[in-house]
Design a protein around this motif. Structure first.
Motif, mmCIF file in Angstrom:
data_model
loop_
_atom_site.group_PDB
_atom_site.id
_atom_site.type_symbol
_atom_site.label_atom_id
_atom_site.label_comp_id
_atom_site.label_asym_id
_atom_site.label_seq_id
_atom_site.Cartn_x
_atom_site.Cartn_y
_atom_site.Cartn_z
ATOM 1 N N THR A 53 47.470 -32.853 -18.637
ATOM 2 C CA THR A 53 47.724 -33.000 -20.076
ATOM 3 C C THR A 53 46.491 -33.453 -20.843
ATOM 4 O O THR A 53 46.543 -33.605 -22.057
ATOM 5 C CB THR A 53 48.860 -34.025 -20.293
ATOM 6 N N ASN A 54 45.373 -33.664 -20.148
ATOM 7 C CA ASN A 54 44.132 -34.072 -20.816
ATOM 8 C C ASN A 54 43.690 -32.964 -21.787
ATOM 9 O O ASN A 54 43.594 -31.788 -21.411
ATOM 10 C CB ASN A 54 43.050 -34.331 -19.767
ATOM 11 N N GLN A 55 43.420 -33.350 -23.056
ATOM 12 C CA GLN A 55 43.114 -32.363 -24.082
ATOM 13 C C GLN A 55 41.842 -31.586 -23.767
ATOM 14 O O GLN A 55 41.757 -30.375 -23.986
ATOM 15 C CB GLN A 55 42.981 -33.051 -25.452
ATOM 16 N N SER A 56 40.822 -32.280 -23.259
ATOM 17 C CA SER A 56 39.570 -31.614 -22.918
ATOM 18 C C SER A 56 39.792 -30.583 -21.810
ATOM 19 O O SER A 56 39.269 -29.454 -21.865
ATOM 20 C CB SER A 56 38.523 -32.643 -22.480
ATOM 21 N N PHE A 57 40.606 -30.958 -20.794
ATOM 22 C CA PHE A 57 40.895 -30.012 -19.714
ATOM 23 C C PHE A 57 41.665 -28.810 -20.240
ATOM 24 O O PHE A 57 41.400 -27.660 -19.870
ATOM 25 C CB PHE A 57 41.690 -30.724 -18.620
ATOM 26 N N GLN A 58 42.625 -29.062 -21.136
ATOM 27 C CA GLN A 58 43.410 -27.965 -21.698
ATOM 28 C C GLN A 58 42.537 -27.004 -22.512
ATOM 29 O O GLN A 58 42.684 -25.791 -22.435
ATOM 30 C CB GLN A 58 44.531 -28.530 -22.573
ATOM 31 N N ASP A 59 41.607 -27.577 -23.318
ATOM 32 C CA ASP A 59 40.749 -26.731 -24.145
ATOM 33 C C ASP A 59 39.828 -25.870 -23.290
ATOM 34 O O ASP A 59 39.553 -24.697 -23.625
ATOM 35 C CB ASP A 59 39.911 -27.598 -25.092
ATOM 36 N N ARG A 60 39.338 -26.410 -22.186
ATOM 37 C CA ARG A 60 38.330 -25.717 -21.395
ATOM 38 C C ARG A 60 38.935 -24.830 -20.302
ATOM 39 O O ARG A 60 38.441 -23.737 -20.040
ATOM 40 C CB ARG A 60 37.380 -26.727 -20.752
ATOM 41 N N VAL A 61 40.010 -25.302 -19.633
ATOM 42 C CA VAL A 61 40.530 -24.579 -18.467
ATOM 43 C C VAL A 61 42.026 -24.346 -18.547
ATOM 44 O O VAL A 61 42.526 -23.235 -18.350
ATOM 45 C CB VAL A 61 40.190 -25.349 -17.170
ATOM 46 N N GLY A 62 42.790 -25.400 -18.855
ATOM 47 C CA GLY A 62 44.244 -25.336 -18.748
ATOM 48 C C GLY A 62 44.879 -24.285 -19.629
ATOM 49 O O GLY A 62 45.891 -23.686 -19.252
ATOM 50 N N SER A 63 44.315 -24.020 -20.806
ATOM 51 C CA SER A 63 44.922 -23.051 -21.722
ATOM 52 C C SER A 63 44.612 -21.608 -21.353
ATOM 53 O O SER A 63 45.156 -20.683 -21.948
ATOM 54 C CB SER A 63 44.437 -23.331 -23.156
ATOM 55 N N LEU A 64 43.754 -21.385 -20.369
ATOM 56 C CA LEU A 64 43.380 -20.034 -19.952
ATOM 57 C C LEU A 64 44.170 -19.654 -18.704
ATOM 58 O O LEU A 64 44.194 -20.407 -17.721
ATOM 59 C CB LEU A 64 41.881 -19.951 -19.654
ATOM 60 N N ARG A 65 44.780 -18.490 -18.753
ATOM 61 C CA ARG A 65 45.532 -18.008 -17.593
ATOM 62 C C ARG A 65 44.593 -17.756 -16.425
ATOM 63 O O ARG A 65 43.655 -16.988 -16.537
ATOM 64 C CB ARG A 65 46.265 -16.715 -17.948
ATOM 65 N N GLY A 66 44.843 -18.432 -15.320
ATOM 66 C CA GLY A 66 44.014 -18.269 -14.140
ATOM 67 C C GLY A 66 43.175 -19.483 -13.821
ATOM 68 O O GLY A 66 42.691 -19.628 -12.693
ATOM 69 N N GLY A 67 42.981 -20.385 -14.789
ATOM 70 C CA GLY A 67 42.143 -21.556 -14.558
ATOM 71 C C GLY A 67 42.766 -22.523 -13.572
ATOM 72 O O GLY A 67 42.145 -22.945 -12.590
ATOM 73 N N THR A 68 44.043 -22.894 -13.819
ATOM 74 C CA THR A 68 44.737 -23.816 -12.912
ATOM 75 C C THR A 68 44.955 -23.167 -11.549
ATOM 76 O O THR A 68 44.833 -23.830 -10.499
ATOM 77 C CB THR A 68 46.085 -24.230 -13.526
ATOM 78 N N GLU A 69 45.240 -21.876 -11.533
ATOM 79 C CA GLU A 69 45.468 -21.164 -10.274
ATOM 80 C C GLU A 69 44.229 -21.198 -9.390
ATOM 81 O O GLU A 69 44.314 -21.296 -8.162
ATOM 82 C CB GLU A 69 45.876 -19.719 -10.559
ATOM 83 N N PHE A 70 43.028 -21.100 -10.013
ATOM 84 C CA PHE A 70 41.794 -21.128 -9.233
ATOM 85 C C PHE A 70 41.643 -22.492 -8.528
ATOM 86 O O PHE A 70 41.253 -22.555 -7.360
ATOM 87 C CB PHE A 70 40.582 -20.871 -10.138
ATOM 88 N N LEU A 71 41.946 -23.570 -9.243
ATOM 89 C CA LEU A 71 41.846 -24.902 -8.632
ATOM 90 C C LEU A 71 42.846 -25.051 -7.480
ATOM 91 O O LEU A 71 42.556 -25.694 -6.464
ATOM 92 C CB LEU A 71 42.092 -25.977 -9.686
ATOM 93 N N GLN A 72 44.008 -24.439 -7.635
ATOM 94 C CA GLN A 72 44.992 -24.501 -6.549
ATOM 95 C C GLN A 72 44.492 -23.746 -5.319
ATOM 96 O O GLN A 72 44.760 -24.144 -4.183
ATOM 97 C CB GLN A 72 46.332 -23.940 -7.030
ATOM 98 N N LEU A 73 43.758 -22.614 -5.539
ATOM 99 C CA LEU A 73 43.158 -21.901 -4.404
ATOM 100 C C LEU A 73 42.110 -22.764 -3.710
ATOM 101 O O LEU A 73 41.865 -22.613 -2.508
ATOM 102 C CB LEU A 73 42.527 -20.585 -4.884
ATOM 103 N N CYS A 74 41.488 -23.672 -4.434
ATOM 104 C CA CYS A 74 40.500 -24.581 -3.846
ATOM 105 C C CYS A 74 41.161 -25.723 -3.060
ATOM 106 O O CYS A 74 40.456 -26.489 -2.385
ATOM 107 C CB CYS A 74 39.604 -25.169 -4.941
ATOM 108 N N GLY A 75 42.492 -25.862 -3.144
ATOM 109 C CA GLY A 75 43.188 -26.906 -2.395
ATOM 110 C C GLY A 75 43.921 -27.928 -3.256
ATOM 111 O O GLY A 75 44.648 -28.794 -2.731
ATOM 112 N N PHE A 76 43.751 -27.885 -4.555
ATOM 113 C CA PHE A 76 44.434 -28.821 -5.442
ATOM 114 C C PHE A 76 45.931 -28.506 -5.474
ATOM 115 O O PHE A 76 46.342 -27.335 -5.446
ATOM 116 C CB PHE A 76 43.850 -28.733 -6.865
ATOM 117 N N GLU A 77 46.750 -29.565 -5.579
ATOM 118 C CA GLU A 77 48.200 -29.409 -5.643
ATOM 119 C C GLU A 77 48.734 -30.241 -6.809
ATOM 120 O O GLU A 77 48.181 -31.283 -7.153
ATOM 121 C CB GLU A 77 48.850 -29.874 -4.334
ATOM 122 N N LYS A 78 49.825 -29.751 -7.398
ATOM 123 C CA LYS A 78 50.453 -30.485 -8.505
ATOM 124 C C LYS A 78 51.277 -31.637 -7.940
ATOM 125 O O LYS A 78 52.025 -31.477 -6.964
ATOM 126 C CB LYS A 78 51.346 -29.562 -9.317
#
Length: 410
Positions: A347-372
């Motif tokens: 929910t960090n605004q800076s993260f949303q502006d740079r990565v979170g609002s773009l389709r594929g940004g969060t998915e890429f981090l999950q491929l790197c091993g990140f989990e919700k």
């Protein structure tokens, strides 16, 4: 061969007649002349018809007008030169029937220097002013101007007068009233002023033409530069497409090899190429035969391509997202034990502006091993799940996506 010109022994100039030699001597103080068989050049411009007496003069004409074609008519104009000097009468005209002796020297008559300077200041040429003062008897400025007015139509009005050393010309008397003389003076000044204005206008037109020519050359140079840049970009795109084509061909060959290997392990005979349908595609083969699953690197590359395709209208935003993802991955690689680098608030605004609002940004981090975690509020990479090989692959794919201008275009 008879002489066709007079050559100045001091500067080498070629002159067509005795009169020209006398004028040259007056202007330069040169006195060493000799008869020459070398004709004065007569180069006539094919475009405008201007005659040029030397190669230097023709070069200047070319530089000023752009005309480059000249016809050499030197032989047509060349004729034997006469060394006889025509006698000058009291009226200032040449008398062809009365010629002075060849042994008698002709000189420019002496005139009042002060009056000569005043006449030149009024716009008269040196030759006309000298002739006027000589034939008006150096009497006064008014008498000289009066003489110019009366003889303005004489064909030799602008030629330097020449008289024998032993002779003196008589000066005609002025026949105009002071009012008429003043009016004529004003008329001559007005003519000189108009002539000067016309010359200035002509020079301005020449300068404008030169500015237009330079402007056209600059525009053409800019157009050529843009054309070369366009060709360079097209060449880069073609090279990129060729590289993609070669990569697809390698994948197809690998699939064929895997297919043949599986048939061999199953004890099946090799596939007969003649039975293969010509229209069969690689996609159909993938559907009909099991293939190895895509690697993490391939999944990451496809994720980044999808991100760029989904937001291709904003290249700057996509590039910023790639750089932010590269920062996340790099921080974990450099400091794997630091939890703050392995935990991201979604929910960090800076993260949303740079990565979170773009389709594929969060998915890429999950491929790197990140989990919700925590109900999807955070992305977290557990310490025991940090895979350096996967993170290095992610960094390589991100670096390629940032630096390759054609990434995701095909």
């Amino acid at each position: 061969m008879a002489g066709v010109s007079l050559k100045c022994g001091d500067c080498g100039a070629l002159l067509r007649s005795v009169e020209e030699a006398q004028e040259h001597a007056e202007l330069t103080s040169h006195s060493n002349f000799a008869e020459s068989t070398e004709a004065v050049l007569n180069l006539v411009c094919s475009t405008c018809g201007k005659p040029c007496r030397s190669k230097t003069e023709s070069d200047l004409h070319t530089k000023r007008t752009g005309h480059t074609e000249f016809v050499d008519k030197t032989a047509d104009a060349a004729k034997p030169i006469s060394l006889e000097v025509p006698k000058v009468t009291a009226s200032g005209s040449e008398d062809a029937a009365d010629v002075t002796s060849q042994t008698e020297e002709m000189v420019v008559p002496e005139v009042d220097k002060n009056l000569l300077q005043e006449l030149e200041g009024m716009g008269f040429s040196t030759e006309r002013a000298t002739r006027a003062l000589h034939y008006s008897g150096n009497a006064s400025l008014e008498a000289a101007v009066n003489w110019v007015v009366e003889h303005d139509n004489d064909p030799d009005i602008d030629q330097m007068p020449l008289v024998p050393v032993s002779s003196k010309a008589e000066a005609p008397k002025s026949s105009l009233t002071p009012e008429q003389l003043k009016a004529k003076q004003q008329e001559l000044r007005e003519k000189a002023r108009k002539k000067k204005e016309e010359e200035e206008k002509r020079m301005e037109r020449e300068r404008e033409k030169e500015r237009i020519r330079v402007g056209k050359e600059l525009l053409e140079a800019k157009r050529m530069e843009e054309e070369n840049e366009r060709k360079r970009i097209l060449a880069l795109r073609k090279a990129e497409k060729d590289e993609e084509k070669r990569a697809r061909e390698k994948i197809r060959q690998k699939l064929e090899e895997d297919k043949a290997e599986r048939r061999r392990k199953l004890g099946l005979p090799p596939e007969d190429p003649s039975t293969t349908k010509p229209s069969a595609t690689v996609v159909e083969e993938k559907m009909s035969l099991p293939v190895r699953p895509a690697t993490k690197a391939e999944q990451m590359r496809e994720c980044l391509r999808s991100l760029k395709q989904n937001h291709k209208e904003d290249d700057a935003k996509v590039k910023r997202a790639f750089q932010t993802l590269l920062t996340f991955v790099g921080n974990v690689v450099k400091n794997p034990d630091e939890e703050k680098f392995r935990k991201i608030r979604l929910t960090n605004q800076s993260f949303q502006d740079r990565v979170g609002s773009l389709r594929g940004g969060t998915e890429f981090l999950q491929l790197c091993g990140f989990e919700k975690i925590e109900g999807g509020e955070f992305l977290f990479l557990a310490r025991d799940k940090v895979d350096m090989a996967v993170l290095h692959s992610a960094g390589s794919e991100l670096d390629s996506a940032i630096k390759n201008p054609f990434f995701g275009v095909l």
